[in-house]
Design an enzyme around this catalytic site. Structure first.
Site, PDB file in Angstrom:
ATOM      1  N   TYR A  62      58.035  17.301  17.180  1.00  0.00           N
ATOM      2  CA  TYR A  62      57.697  18.390  16.422  1.00  0.00           C
ATOM      3  C   TYR A  62      58.117  18.108  14.913  1.00  0.00           C
ATOM      4  O   TYR A  62      58.927  17.456  14.704  1.00  0.00           O
ATOM      5  CB  TYR A  62      58.581  19.810  16.821  1.00  0.00           C
ATOM      6  CG  TYR A  62      57.971  20.223  17.996  1.00  0.00           C
ATOM      7  CD1 TYR A  62      57.143  21.510  17.697  1.00  0.00           C
ATOM      8  CD2 TYR A  62      58.277  20.008  19.316  1.00  0.00           C
ATOM      9  CE1 TYR A  62      56.579  22.150  18.817  1.00  0.00           C
ATOM     10  CE2 TYR A  62      57.661  20.691  20.470  1.00  0.00           C
ATOM     11  CZ  TYR A  62      56.859  21.465  20.017  1.00  0.00           C
ATOM     12  OH  TYR A  62      56.114  22.120  21.253  1.00  0.00           O
ATOM     13  N   ASP A 116      54.440  28.669  20.027  1.00  0.00           N
ATOM     14  CA  ASP A 116      54.592  29.908  20.025  1.00  0.00           C
ATOM     15  C   ASP A 116      53.569  30.634  18.987  1.00  0.00           C
ATOM     16  O   ASP A 116      52.939  29.920  18.458  1.00  0.00           O
ATOM     17  CB  ASP A 116      56.134  30.260  19.601  1.00  0.00           C
ATOM     18  CG  ASP A 116      57.214  30.241  20.291  1.00  0.00           C
ATOM     19  OD1 ASP A 116      56.776  30.191  21.839  1.00  0.00           O
ATOM     20  OD2 ASP A 116      58.222  29.797  20.072  1.00  0.00           O
TER      21      ASP A 116
END
Length: 252
Positions: free
Chosen positions: A112, A52
């Site tokens: 992540y 994002d």
């Protein structure tokens, strides 16, 4: 033309995300334009995921079909690209792969990291989240340990997306202290992630860490499959795509 996996990193602060967007700078578009300029023909790149806006990557992998016949030619192209690309994007290497290898669909796991600091640090501004709340990391890890027991993560998914399933298989989720006192990293690994999933999980874990939610509450949120019951998403600037893993037989 031969297919290569491109290993790159970027600081996502200036970008609308990985994926090309109309009227907004993206990492994908920046890389495609740089490659196309050097090889003098249009080249598309496909990433392992779609980070994002504001999210960084220590390791993103993308595939592209390039006019490189040897590893030496790929190394030369890498060097030329790094001279042309802006300072917040770097290509580490290119690896030759099978002609049908796909950076997104062939990935078997992604990791992540979310970075948190309890101390104000001007040099980490925009790269870590400064927390002003006292967090109980032991409780947060107790809650995070529940995640691999579940498959459906609708409760942590962005609403109204076009994905066919909200199922993911998480293999690791835990907070770990860094060498620098007062700094922590949340590491989470899964076969795939939903849009906004990691930030929603981290934001909900913050509520566990402050005592607003109990461990049972966290479990109930997962089982409810209701995004409105989970916490708000943690800020994007402290999230990094850390690693993408592929089957070894894809590589030549």
């Amino acid at each position: 033309m031969a297919r290569f996996f491109i290993y790159l990193a970027y600081n996502g602060t200036r970008y609308s995300g990985w994926q090309t967007q109309p009227n907004a700078p993206s990492v994908q578009q920046t890389v495609e334009e740089a490659i196309s300029t050097i090889v003098r023909q249009p080249v598309g790149v496909v990433g392992a995921g779609r980070t994002d806006a504001g999210v960084h990557a220590h390791e993103m992998v993308a595939h592209a079909d390039l006019p490189c016949d040897t590893p030496a030619e790929a190394a030369t192209l890498t060097e030329r690209l790094n001279k042309l690309l802006p300072r917040d994007i770097v290509i580490y290497r290119m690896a030759p792969v099978k002609a049908d290898a796909h950076a997104r669909f062939d990935a078997i796991s992604r990791t992540y990291h979310y970075y948190l600091t309890e101390q104000k640090d001007p040099f980490m501004e925009g790269l870590m989240l400064k927390t002003y709340r006292k967090l109980d990391f032991e409780r947060m890890n107790e809650a995070a340990a529940l995640l691999p027991r579940y498959i459906d993560f609708t409760s942590f998914s962005k609403l109204h997306t076009d994905v066919k399933t909200n199922n993911c298989r998480i293999t690791e989720a835990r907070w770990m202290p860094l060498a620098q006192t007062g700094q922590w990293v949340f590491s989470i690994t899964a076969d795939r992630f939903l849009r906004n999933m990691v930030r929603a999980i981290v934001g909900t874990l913050f509520h566990v860490g402050t005592g607003k939610l109990s461990i049972t509450d966290f479990r109930d949120i997962i089982e409810s499959q209701d995004r409105s019951r989970a916490g708000s998403s943690a800020p994007a600037h402290a999230l990094y795509l850390e690693r993408v893993v592929y089957p070894s037989d894809l590589f030549l």
